[in-house]
Design an enzyme around this catalytic site. Structure first.
Site, mmCIF file in Angstrom:
data_model
loop_
_atom_site.group_PDB
_atom_site.id
_atom_site.type_symbol
_atom_site.label_atom_id
_atom_site.label_comp_id
_atom_site.label_asym_id
_atom_site.label_seq_id
_atom_site.Cartn_x
_atom_site.Cartn_y
_atom_site.Cartn_z
ATOM 1 N N GLY A 210 0.829 -1.218 0.000
ATOM 2 C CA GLY A 210 0.000 0.000 0.000
ATOM 3 C C GLY A 210 0.849 1.246 0.000
ATOM 4 N N ASN A 211 0.237 2.385 0.266
ATOM 5 C CA ASN A 211 1.000 3.631 0.383
ATOM 6 C C ASN A 211 0.330 4.539 1.412
ATOM 7 O OD1 ASN A 211 -0.888 5.566 -1.039
ATOM 8 N ND2 ASN A 211 -0.606 4.037 -2.650
ATOM 9 N N ARG A 212 0.963 5.686 1.675
ATOM 10 C CA ARG A 212 0.526 6.529 2.799
ATOM 11 C C ARG A 212 -0.522 7.575 2.430
ATOM 12 N NH1 ARG A 212 4.480 5.098 6.484
ATOM 13 N NH2 ARG A 212 6.533 4.855 5.545
ATOM 14 N N SER A 213 -1.119 7.471 1.268
ATOM 15 C CA SER A 213 -2.126 8.476 0.899
ATOM 16 C C SER A 213 -3.284 8.470 1.912
ATOM 17 C CB SER A 213 -2.666 8.171 -0.499
ATOM 18 O OG SER A 213 -3.837 8.920 -0.719
ATOM 19 N N ALA A 278 -3.863 7.668 -5.156
ATOM 20 C CA ALA A 278 -2.480 7.195 -5.275
ATOM 21 C C ALA A 278 -2.571 5.699 -5.554
ATOM 22 C CB ALA A 278 -1.738 7.466 -3.978
#
Ligand code: C5P
Length: 401
Positions: A210-213, A278
């Site tokens: 995943g990512n931090r968006s 994102a």
């Protein structure tokens, strides 16, 4: 529509004045600040104390107040400027006639003459008074001055007669005004698709890439679009955010493929699409069915490309105004322009990671808006709601051009 609005309610002396207690309650429930101005005769039909309790503000009856032995002045000019909206309900034949002639022999009329905001009036009188040629002249004149009439309804009248002249019911007054205000909004009748947040790409039943968006920018864009009158489809990856708005349909997805499917399902219906999500560029090629066990040595996960959702929308687009985001670290303008062309966009919003406070996670953003004609506008560091408002202003000026 009425949330946060300052509403001045002018109550005149007809039996329907008692219904303004319900109207005030509805306005307060809709999130408005309400101040009531009454004529002296209105006070015979509904108690100022009731209206002041319901509106949470003192009711204003006269130019001069007598309080604790001292005199104070109710400033009709200030009141008129305070109001975002004035509603005169019930509006009697007498007050309508005076309004149409510019007579201002009471506080309500002087405030009406001072008000620069939209004014709505809801006539209430017996059927013969309503049909009288002089009343018709007053109504026509008032409409020609830019005021909006909320037509009287038909039914039983206080006189016992049946016919047209009853003040519109409070619910109908509210619905009429909301409906009328919506028509003037710049995105009224438009449908908008927005992607927001991160995507999560499963590795096994419990792990993901995943990512931090945070999704904040996309949610703010959706909220602003709805406030500007659009119907919004917000396709969001996993976030902690919620958006409760009648005009926003939130579709929750997890993976890029699910976001792709949801976007393509709705794209043909929309007028504007903004990709603020994102999206993970890669996903694990194989998702393990069981939780992967720890083993000695390193682990290699083979990744495959996710579809580029925005690119695919660019290929499909016919009428839509399509906007992407670009988060760049070097050659920002050039890279963003390249993306705009490659993905067949109408505009791209550039966040440069060189700008402090821009991009992911935080509560602020600093953007440059670039359109397909290479018109470039750089904005200062702002909060994300402000940035959303700037982005919509740029889009609206282009779709209405
Ligand atoms: O090419 P890049 O990922 O930098 O482009 C960013 C823009 O493309 C953003 O608007 C993002 O929402 C969108 N995007 C997408 N699908 C992807 C990757 C990016 O819609 N798989």
């Amino acid at each position: 529509m009425l949330s946060g609005k300052n509403i001045l309610l002018g109550v005149t002396g007809g039996i329907a004045a008692y219904k303004t207690t319900f109207l005030v309650r509805l306005l307060i429930k809709a999130g408005s600040q309400v101040k009531v101005v009454m004529t002296q005769s209105a006070g015979s039909f509904v108690s100022p104390l009731t209206l002041s309790t319901l509106s949470k503000n003192p009711v204003l009856l006269d130019f001069v107040n007598e309080e604790d032995g001292s005199l104070s002045w109710n400033n009709h000019v200030e009141l008129g400027l305070w109001a975002d909206l004035m509603i005169i309900a019930p509006a009697t034949a007498n007050t309508l006639s005076k309004m149409s002639q510019g007579i201002c022999d009471n506080l309500l009329l002087a405030t009406y003459l001072s008000a620069k905001c939209p004014v709505y009036f809801a006539p209430a009188m017996d059927l013969d008074m309503y049909q009288h040629p002089s009343t018709k002249i007053s109504l026509d004149k008032l409409v020609s001055y830019g005021n909006t009439m909320i037509p009287a309804e038909s039914g039983e009248l206080a006189s016992g007669l049946h016919g047209e002249g009853r003040m519109a019911e409070p619910e109908n007054i509210l619905a009429f005004i909301q409906n009328d205000l919506v028509q003037d909004l710049p995105l009224h009748g438009k449908k908008v698709l927005i992607t927001a947040g991160p995507t999560q790409e499963a590795i096994d039943p419990v792990r993901f890439l995943g990512n931090r968006s945070s999704g904040t920018m996309g949610f703010e864009l959706a909220k602003r679009a709805a406030d500007l009158g659009a119907k919004v489809i917000l396709v969001s990856g996993p976030t902690n955010l919620n958006l409760e708005h009648d005009a926003v349909d939130v579709i929750r997805i997890t993976s890029a493929q699910e976001m792709f499917d949801a976007c393509h399902q709705h794209f043909s219906e929309v007028d504007v699409a903004i990709a603020a999500a994102a999206v993970a560029d890669y996903r694990p090629k194989h998702i393990a069915k069981e939780k992967m066990k720890k083993k000695d040595g390193d682990l290699h996960i083979e990744l495959e490309r996710n579809p580029d959702i925005l690119f695919s929308l660019g290929e499909k687009k016919h009428k839509q105004f399509l906007v992407g985001f670009a988060l760049e670290t070097q050659n920002e303008l050039e890279n963003a322009k390249g993306k705009l062309e490659r993905k067949n966009l109408d505009a791209i919003v550039l966040n440069s990671l060189k700008d402090e406070g821009a991009g992911f996670g935080g509560s602020t953003n600093k953007i440059t808006f670039i359109d397909k004609n290479s018109q470039i506008k750089t904005f200062a560091l702002k909060t994300k709601p402000e940035v959303a408002s700037d982005i919509w202003e740029e889009i609206i000026s282009r779709i209405h051009a």
